[in-house]
Motif scaffolding. Structure first.
Motif, PDB file in Angstrom:
ATOM      1  N   SER A  16       0.840  -1.205   0.000  1.00 49.75           N
ATOM      2  CA  SER A  16       0.000   0.000   0.000  1.00 49.75           C
ATOM      3  C   SER A  16       0.877   1.259   0.000  1.00 49.75           C
ATOM      4  O   SER A  16       0.530   2.268  -0.627  1.00 49.75           O
ATOM      5  N   THR A  22      -2.779  -4.481  -7.916  1.00 47.54           N
ATOM      6  CA  THR A  22      -2.670  -3.051  -7.573  1.00 47.54           C
ATOM      7  C   THR A  22      -3.367  -2.129  -8.576  1.00 47.54           C
ATOM      8  O   THR A  22      -3.472  -0.930  -8.321  1.00 47.54           O
ATOM      9  N   CYS A  71      -5.680   0.728  -7.567  1.00 44.67           N
ATOM     10  CA  CYS A  71      -5.136   1.927  -6.877  1.00 44.67           C
ATOM     11  C   CYS A  71      -4.912   3.067  -7.859  1.00 44.67           C
ATOM     12  O   CYS A  71      -4.808   4.217  -7.458  1.00 44.67           O
TER      13      CYS A  71
END
Ligand code: TXA
Ligand code: MG
Length: 350
Positions: free
Chosen positions: A253, A281, A284
Protein backbone atom coordinates in the motif's frame (compact mmCIF):
# COMPACT_ATOMS: atom_id res chain seq x y z
CA UNK A 1 19.20 -3.72 -47.74
CA UNK A 2 15.65 -5.03 -48.10
CA UNK A 3 14.47 -7.09 -45.14
CA UNK A 4 12.00 -9.91 -45.83
CA UNK A 5 9.82 -11.17 -43.01
CA UNK A 6 7.95 -14.50 -43.13
CA UNK A 7 5.51 -16.12 -40.74
CA UNK A 8 6.82 -19.64 -40.13
CA UNK A 9 5.40 -20.93 -36.87
CA UNK A 10 3.13 -23.72 -35.66
CA UNK A 11 1.05 -25.64 -38.12
CA UNK A 12 2.83 -24.12 -41.10
CA UNK A 13 6.47 -24.51 -40.08
CA UNK A 14 7.49 -23.36 -43.51
CA UNK A 15 10.33 -25.62 -44.72
CA UNK A 16 11.02 -23.57 -47.82
CA UNK A 17 11.50 -20.31 -45.90
CA UNK A 18 13.60 -22.02 -43.24
CA UNK A 19 15.82 -23.46 -45.98
CA UNK A 20 16.15 -19.97 -47.48
CA UNK A 21 17.12 -18.56 -44.06
CA UNK A 22 19.64 -21.38 -43.59
CA UNK A 23 21.29 -20.59 -46.91
CA UNK A 24 21.59 -16.91 -45.92
CA UNK A 25 23.34 -18.03 -42.71
CA UNK A 26 25.72 -20.37 -44.56
CA UNK A 27 26.65 -17.51 -46.89
CA UNK A 28 27.63 -15.29 -43.94
CA UNK A 29 24.34 -13.34 -43.75
CA UNK A 30 22.14 -12.68 -40.70
CA UNK A 31 18.61 -13.85 -39.85
CA UNK A 32 16.26 -12.81 -37.04
CA UNK A 33 14.53 -15.87 -35.57
CA UNK A 34 12.36 -16.82 -32.58
CA UNK A 35 13.54 -18.81 -29.57
CA UNK A 36 11.52 -19.69 -26.46
CA UNK A 37 13.25 -16.88 -24.50
CA UNK A 38 13.58 -13.87 -26.85
CA UNK A 39 14.22 -13.39 -30.59
CA UNK A 40 17.81 -13.96 -31.70
CA UNK A 41 19.92 -12.31 -34.39
CA UNK A 42 21.63 -15.32 -35.95
CA UNK A 43 24.82 -15.73 -37.93
CA UNK A 44 27.19 -18.63 -38.69
CA UNK A 45 28.91 -19.21 -35.32
CA UNK A 46 32.10 -20.48 -36.93
CA UNK A 47 32.49 -17.61 -39.40
CA UNK A 48 34.41 -14.60 -37.97
CA UNK A 49 32.84 -12.30 -40.57
CA UNK A 50 29.35 -13.27 -39.41
CA UNK A 51 30.29 -12.34 -35.84
CA UNK A 52 31.52 -8.95 -37.08
CA UNK A 53 28.28 -8.47 -39.02
CA UNK A 54 26.25 -9.22 -35.87
CA UNK A 55 28.17 -6.65 -33.83
CA UNK A 56 27.69 -4.08 -36.59
CA UNK A 57 23.94 -4.73 -36.99
CA UNK A 58 23.34 -4.43 -33.24
CA UNK A 59 25.76 -1.56 -32.66
CA UNK A 60 27.26 -3.83 -30.00
CA UNK A 61 30.77 -3.62 -28.57
CA UNK A 62 32.81 -6.48 -29.98
CA UNK A 63 34.18 -7.55 -26.57
CA UNK A 64 30.70 -8.82 -25.69
CA UNK A 65 30.67 -12.55 -26.60
CA UNK A 66 27.88 -14.34 -28.48
CA UNK A 67 26.00 -17.50 -27.48
CA UNK A 68 26.26 -20.47 -29.88
CA UNK A 69 22.95 -22.25 -30.49
CA UNK A 70 22.93 -25.97 -31.31
CA UNK A 71 20.13 -28.44 -32.07
CA UNK A 72 21.60 -31.72 -30.74
CA UNK A 73 24.05 -32.91 -28.09
CA UNK A 74 26.30 -34.35 -30.82
CA UNK A 75 27.05 -30.78 -31.96
CA UNK A 76 28.56 -29.87 -28.57
CA UNK A 77 31.81 -31.88 -28.52
CA UNK A 78 33.56 -30.18 -31.46
CA UNK A 79 32.95 -26.72 -29.92
CA UNK A 80 34.36 -27.30 -26.43
CA UNK A 81 37.66 -28.42 -24.88
CA UNK A 82 35.98 -30.47 -22.15
CA UNK A 83 32.55 -31.31 -20.78
CA UNK A 84 32.49 -31.32 -16.96
CA UNK A 85 30.26 -33.86 -15.18
CA UNK A 86 28.07 -31.00 -13.87
CA UNK A 87 27.39 -29.97 -17.48
CA UNK A 88 26.17 -33.47 -18.39
CA UNK A 89 23.70 -33.40 -15.51
CA UNK A 90 22.43 -29.89 -16.29
CA UNK A 91 22.05 -30.66 -20.00
CA UNK A 92 20.12 -33.88 -19.21
CA UNK A 93 17.72 -31.85 -17.12
CA UNK A 94 17.32 -28.51 -18.90
CA UNK A 95 18.18 -28.96 -22.61
CA UNK A 96 16.57 -28.17 -24.88
CA UNK A 97 15.49 -25.06 -23.00
CA UNK A 98 16.35 -21.64 -21.57
CA UNK A 99 19.79 -22.50 -20.14
CA UNK A 100 23.18 -21.41 -21.53
CA UNK A 101 26.38 -23.11 -20.32
CA UNK A 102 29.87 -21.62 -20.52
CA UNK A 103 32.68 -24.09 -21.42
CA UNK A 104 36.35 -23.84 -22.34
CA UNK A 105 36.27 -23.40 -26.10
CA UNK A 106 37.86 -25.59 -28.77
CA UNK A 107 40.10 -24.31 -31.57
CA UNK A 108 37.33 -24.18 -34.16
CA UNK A 109 35.35 -21.48 -32.32
CA UNK A 110 36.67 -18.12 -33.55
CA UNK A 111 37.70 -15.47 -31.03
CA UNK A 112 35.48 -13.03 -32.94
CA UNK A 113 32.47 -15.05 -31.75
CA UNK A 114 33.64 -15.23 -28.12
CA UNK A 115 34.64 -11.57 -27.87
CA UNK A 116 38.26 -12.64 -27.43
CA UNK A 117 37.56 -15.08 -24.57
CA UNK A 118 38.93 -18.64 -24.37
CA UNK A 119 35.48 -19.77 -23.21
CA UNK A 120 32.28 -20.27 -25.21
CA UNK A 121 28.62 -20.00 -24.20
CA UNK A 122 26.35 -22.68 -25.69
CA UNK A 123 22.61 -23.20 -25.62
CA UNK A 124 20.17 -25.69 -27.13
CA UNK A 125 16.87 -23.86 -27.62
CA UNK A 126 13.55 -25.70 -27.53
CA UNK A 127 11.65 -23.48 -29.98
CA UNK A 128 10.72 -25.54 -33.07
CA UNK A 129 11.65 -22.75 -35.52
CA UNK A 130 15.06 -22.22 -33.88
CA UNK A 131 15.72 -25.95 -33.95
CA UNK A 132 14.64 -26.34 -37.57
CA UNK A 133 16.83 -23.39 -38.57
CA UNK A 134 19.95 -24.70 -36.79
CA UNK A 135 19.44 -28.16 -38.32
CA UNK A 136 18.94 -26.73 -41.80
CA UNK A 137 21.99 -24.45 -41.50
CA UNK A 138 24.21 -27.35 -40.43
CA UNK A 139 26.38 -24.99 -38.34
CA UNK A 140 26.06 -23.66 -34.78
CA UNK A 141 24.22 -20.33 -34.89
CA UNK A 142 25.75 -17.42 -32.98
CA UNK A 143 22.87 -15.30 -31.73
CA UNK A 144 22.56 -12.41 -29.35
CA UNK A 145 19.11 -11.01 -28.62
CA UNK A 146 17.91 -9.32 -31.83
CA UNK A 147 17.63 -5.78 -30.42
CA UNK A 148 19.77 -2.76 -31.10
CA UNK A 149 22.35 -2.68 -28.31
CA UNK A 150 20.84 -1.09 -25.18
CA UNK A 151 17.16 -1.55 -26.12
CA UNK A 152 14.76 -4.10 -24.57
CA UNK A 153 15.12 -7.63 -25.99
CA UNK A 154 12.55 -8.47 -28.70
CA UNK A 155 9.68 -10.78 -27.76
CA UNK A 156 7.84 -10.46 -31.10
CA UNK A 157 8.97 -10.34 -34.73
CA UNK A 158 7.64 -6.76 -34.95
CA UNK A 159 10.25 -5.74 -32.34
CA UNK A 160 13.01 -7.28 -34.47
CA UNK A 161 11.62 -5.47 -37.51
CA UNK A 162 11.70 -2.20 -35.61
CA UNK A 163 15.40 -2.55 -34.73
CA UNK A 164 16.82 -4.55 -37.66
CA UNK A 165 14.76 -3.55 -40.69
CA UNK A 166 17.13 -2.53 -43.50
CA UNK A 167 20.14 -4.06 -41.70
CA UNK A 168 19.52 -7.79 -42.21
CA UNK A 169 18.03 -9.72 -45.16
CA UNK A 170 15.50 -11.88 -43.31
CA UNK A 171 13.34 -12.24 -40.21
CA UNK A 172 11.44 -15.44 -39.37
CA UNK A 173 8.22 -14.57 -37.55
CA UNK A 174 7.28 -17.31 -35.10
CA UNK A 175 4.76 -15.21 -33.17
CA UNK A 176 5.22 -14.07 -29.61
CA UNK A 177 7.86 -15.91 -27.56
CA UNK A 178 6.87 -17.98 -24.53
CA UNK A 179 9.24 -16.93 -21.74
CA UNK A 180 10.19 -13.33 -22.49
CA UNK A 181 13.47 -13.20 -20.49
CA UNK A 182 16.84 -14.30 -21.84
CA UNK A 183 18.32 -17.67 -20.83
CA UNK A 184 19.98 -18.36 -17.49
CA UNK A 185 23.77 -18.39 -18.04
CA UNK A 186 25.85 -20.81 -15.94
CA UNK A 187 29.65 -20.75 -16.03
CA UNK A 188 31.15 -24.24 -15.62
CA UNK A 189 34.80 -23.27 -16.10
CA UNK A 190 35.52 -22.48 -12.42
CA UNK A 191 35.52 -24.52 -9.21
CA UNK A 192 31.74 -24.18 -8.70
CA UNK A 193 28.92 -23.71 -11.23
CA UNK A 194 28.27 -19.96 -11.22
CA UNK A 195 25.14 -18.17 -12.43
CA UNK A 196 26.30 -15.23 -14.55
CA UNK A 197 22.83 -14.09 -15.62
CA UNK A 198 19.65 -15.10 -13.75
CA UNK A 199 16.73 -16.35 -15.82
CA UNK A 200 13.81 -18.74 -16.02
CA UNK A 201 15.96 -21.64 -14.72
CA UNK A 202 16.46 -20.50 -11.12
CA UNK A 203 19.35 -21.13 -8.67
CA UNK A 204 17.12 -23.54 -6.70
CA UNK A 205 16.44 -25.59 -9.84
CA UNK A 206 20.17 -25.68 -10.61
CA UNK A 207 21.16 -26.61 -7.05
CA UNK A 208 18.76 -29.51 -7.12
CA UNK A 209 20.83 -30.98 -9.98
CA UNK A 210 24.42 -30.02 -9.11
CA UNK A 211 24.37 -29.09 -5.43
CA UNK A 212 25.98 -25.79 -4.55
CA UNK A 213 26.00 -22.90 -7.05
CA UNK A 214 27.52 -19.45 -6.87
CA UNK A 215 25.94 -16.25 -8.10
CA UNK A 216 28.18 -13.74 -9.89
CA UNK A 217 27.30 -10.76 -7.72
CA UNK A 218 28.91 -8.36 -10.17
CA UNK A 219 26.21 -9.39 -12.65
CA UNK A 220 23.35 -8.54 -10.33
CA UNK A 221 23.71 -5.09 -8.86
CA UNK A 222 24.83 -1.80 -10.27
CA UNK A 223 28.37 -2.35 -11.55
CA UNK A 224 30.84 -0.31 -9.52
CA UNK A 225 34.03 0.98 -11.05
CA UNK A 226 36.53 -1.89 -11.11
CA UNK A 227 33.86 -4.60 -10.73
CA UNK A 228 34.02 -6.91 -13.71
CA UNK A 229 31.03 -9.17 -14.31
CA UNK A 230 32.08 -12.57 -15.70
CA UNK A 231 29.47 -12.23 -18.47
CA UNK A 232 30.89 -9.16 -20.23
CA UNK A 233 27.42 -8.15 -21.45
CA UNK A 234 26.19 -7.58 -17.92
CA UNK A 235 28.26 -4.41 -17.60
CA UNK A 236 26.48 -2.54 -20.38
CA UNK A 237 23.36 -0.42 -20.09
CA UNK A 238 20.44 -2.56 -21.17
CA UNK A 239 16.74 -2.68 -21.81
CA UNK A 240 16.49 1.08 -21.55
CA UNK A 241 13.14 2.60 -22.47
CA UNK A 242 13.21 6.19 -23.72
CA UNK A 243 11.19 7.21 -20.66
CA UNK A 244 12.84 8.01 -17.36
CA UNK A 245 12.02 5.01 -15.21
CA UNK A 246 11.68 4.83 -11.42
CA UNK A 247 11.07 1.69 -9.35
CA UNK A 248 9.38 1.84 -5.96
CA UNK A 249 10.03 -0.98 -3.51
CA UNK A 250 8.39 -1.68 -0.15
CA UNK A 251 5.10 -2.71 1.41
CA UNK A 252 2.31 -2.79 -1.19
CA UNK A 253 0.00 0.00 0.00
CA UNK A 254 2.95 2.34 0.69
CA UNK A 255 4.34 1.58 -2.77
CA UNK A 256 0.99 2.45 -4.40
CA UNK A 257 0.81 5.66 -2.40
CA UNK A 258 4.32 6.72 -3.44
CA UNK A 259 3.74 5.87 -7.09
CA UNK A 260 0.51 7.92 -7.07
CA UNK A 261 2.37 10.87 -5.58
CA UNK A 262 5.14 10.66 -8.19
CA UNK A 263 2.60 10.24 -11.01
CA UNK A 264 0.54 13.23 -9.93
CA UNK A 265 3.49 15.55 -9.64
CA UNK A 266 4.93 14.43 -13.00
CA UNK A 267 1.56 15.00 -14.69
CA UNK A 268 1.34 18.44 -13.13
CA UNK A 269 4.66 19.15 -14.81
CA UNK A 270 3.14 18.21 -18.15
CA UNK A 271 4.82 14.80 -18.43
CA UNK A 272 3.24 11.76 -20.02
CA UNK A 273 3.19 9.17 -17.22
CA UNK A 274 2.64 5.41 -17.33
CA UNK A 275 2.47 3.09 -14.32
CA UNK A 276 3.55 -0.55 -14.59
CA UNK A 277 1.28 -2.33 -12.14
CA UNK A 278 -0.13 -5.78 -11.36
CA UNK A 279 -3.69 -7.10 -11.24
CA UNK A 280 -3.52 -6.77 -7.47
CA UNK A 281 -2.67 -3.05 -7.57
CA UNK A 282 -4.39 -1.83 -10.78
CA UNK A 283 -7.39 -0.46 -8.89
CA UNK A 284 -5.14 1.93 -6.88
CA UNK A 285 -4.23 3.73 -10.08
CA UNK A 286 -7.70 4.48 -11.48
CA UNK A 287 -7.55 7.49 -13.79
CA UNK A 288 -3.86 6.97 -14.65
CA UNK A 289 -2.36 5.35 -17.72
CA UNK A 290 -1.35 1.85 -16.58
CA UNK A 291 0.33 -1.18 -18.15
CA UNK A 292 -0.67 -4.28 -16.22
CA UNK A 293 2.21 -6.79 -16.18
CA UNK A 294 0.09 -9.66 -14.82
CA UNK A 295 -0.58 -11.27 -11.47
CA UNK A 296 2.04 -10.94 -8.71
CA UNK A 297 1.41 -14.61 -7.91
CA UNK A 298 2.43 -15.54 -11.47
CA UNK A 299 5.91 -14.12 -12.15
CA UNK A 300 6.00 -16.14 -15.41
CA UNK A 301 3.30 -13.83 -16.71
CA UNK A 302 5.23 -10.72 -15.63
CA UNK A 303 8.43 -12.03 -17.28
CA UNK A 304 6.46 -12.69 -20.45
CA UNK A 305 5.09 -9.13 -20.64
CA UNK A 306 7.96 -7.01 -19.34
CA UNK A 307 10.01 -6.23 -22.47
CA UNK A 308 6.88 -5.60 -24.55
CA UNK A 309 5.66 -3.10 -21.96
CA UNK A 310 9.00 -1.26 -22.10
CA UNK A 311 8.86 -1.09 -25.91
CA UNK A 312 5.20 -0.02 -25.91
CA UNK A 313 6.11 2.91 -23.68
CA UNK A 314 8.55 4.09 -26.36
CA UNK A 315 5.88 3.89 -29.09
CA UNK A 316 3.40 5.77 -26.97
CA UNK A 317 5.77 8.64 -26.18
CA UNK A 318 5.80 8.02 -22.42
CA UNK A 319 8.14 10.39 -20.54
CA UNK A 320 7.96 8.88 -17.06
CA UNK A 321 7.58 5.17 -16.23
CA UNK A 322 6.83 4.19 -12.66
CA UNK A 323 6.88 0.58 -11.52
CA UNK A 324 6.45 -1.57 -8.49
CA UNK A 325 9.07 -4.31 -7.90
CA UNK A 326 8.82 -8.10 -8.18
CA UNK A 327 11.73 -9.55 -6.20
CA UNK A 328 9.81 -11.97 -3.92
CA UNK A 329 10.52 -15.15 -5.91
CA UNK A 330 13.64 -16.40 -7.70
CA UNK A 331 12.07 -15.74 -11.08
CA UNK A 332 11.08 -12.35 -9.69
CA UNK A 333 14.77 -11.70 -8.98
CA UNK A 334 15.60 -12.46 -12.62
CA UNK A 335 12.88 -9.98 -13.61
CA UNK A 336 14.36 -7.40 -11.22
CA UNK A 337 17.81 -7.91 -12.75
CA UNK A 338 16.36 -6.63 -16.06
CA UNK A 339 14.10 -3.99 -14.53
CA UNK A 340 16.92 -2.44 -12.47
CA UNK A 341 19.01 -2.04 -15.61
CA UNK A 342 16.03 -0.61 -17.50
CA UNK A 343 15.62 1.96 -14.73
CA UNK A 344 19.35 2.76 -14.66
CA UNK A 345 19.25 1.48 -11.01
CA UNK A 346 16.89 4.30 -10.08
CA UNK A 347 14.91 2.79 -7.19
CA UNK A 348 13.17 4.28 -4.16
CA UNK A 349 12.93 2.09 -1.04
CA UNK A 350 10.11 3.07 1.30
O1 TXA B 1 18.01 -16.38 -24.27
C1 TXA B 1 19.10 -16.02 -24.74
O2 TXA B 1 20.19 -16.33 -24.22
C2 TXA B 1 19.08 -15.17 -26.02
C3 TXA B 1 18.51 -16.02 -27.15
C4 TXA B 1 18.56 -15.34 -28.49
O3 TXA B 1 19.14 -17.26 -27.17
N1 TXA B 1 20.39 -14.68 -26.33
C5 TXA B 1 20.98 -13.69 -25.61
O4 TXA B 1 22.22 -13.30 -26.10
O5 TXA B 1 20.47 -13.19 -24.63
P1 TXA B 1 22.90 -11.91 -25.71
O6 TXA B 1 24.07 -11.81 -26.61
O7 TXA B 1 21.92 -10.81 -25.76
O8 TXA B 1 23.42 -12.14 -24.25
C6 TXA B 1 24.49 -13.05 -24.05
C7 TXA B 1 25.14 -12.82 -22.72
C8 TXA B 1 25.98 -11.56 -22.67
O9 TXA B 1 25.80 -10.95 -21.39
C9 TXA B 1 27.39 -12.10 -22.82
O10 TXA B 1 28.35 -11.28 -22.21
C10 TXA B 1 27.29 -13.46 -22.14
O11 TXA B 1 26.03 -13.92 -22.54
N2 TXA B 1 28.29 -14.43 -22.64
C11 TXA B 1 28.40 -14.95 -23.88
N3 TXA B 1 29.48 -15.74 -23.98
C12 TXA B 1 30.08 -15.75 -22.77
C13 TXA B 1 31.26 -16.36 -22.21
N4 TXA B 1 32.04 -17.12 -22.95
N5 TXA B 1 31.56 -16.11 -20.92
C14 TXA B 1 30.75 -15.33 -20.17
N6 TXA B 1 29.64 -14.71 -20.62
C15 TXA B 1 29.30 -14.91 -21.90
MG1 MG C 1 20.94 -9.12 -25.22
Amino acid sequence: MITEMYRVDGAHLNKEKIEKAASILRAGGLVGFPTETVYGLGGDGLNPDSAKAIYAAKGRPSDNPLILHIASRAELAPLVAEVPASAEKLMDEFWPGPMTLVFKKSQIVPLETTGGLETVAIRMPSHPVARALIEAAGVPIAAPSANTSGRPSPTQAAHVWEDMQGRIPMILDGGEVGIGLESTIIDLTGAEPTVLRPGYITPAMIEEIVGHTELDLASLGQPEPGMRPKAPGMKYRHYAPKAKMTLVDGEQSAVCQKILELAESAEENGKRVRIICTEETASCFAGFDVACAGKRSEPEEIAHNLFRILRDSDHDGVDILLSETFGETELGQAIMNRLMKAAGYHIIYI
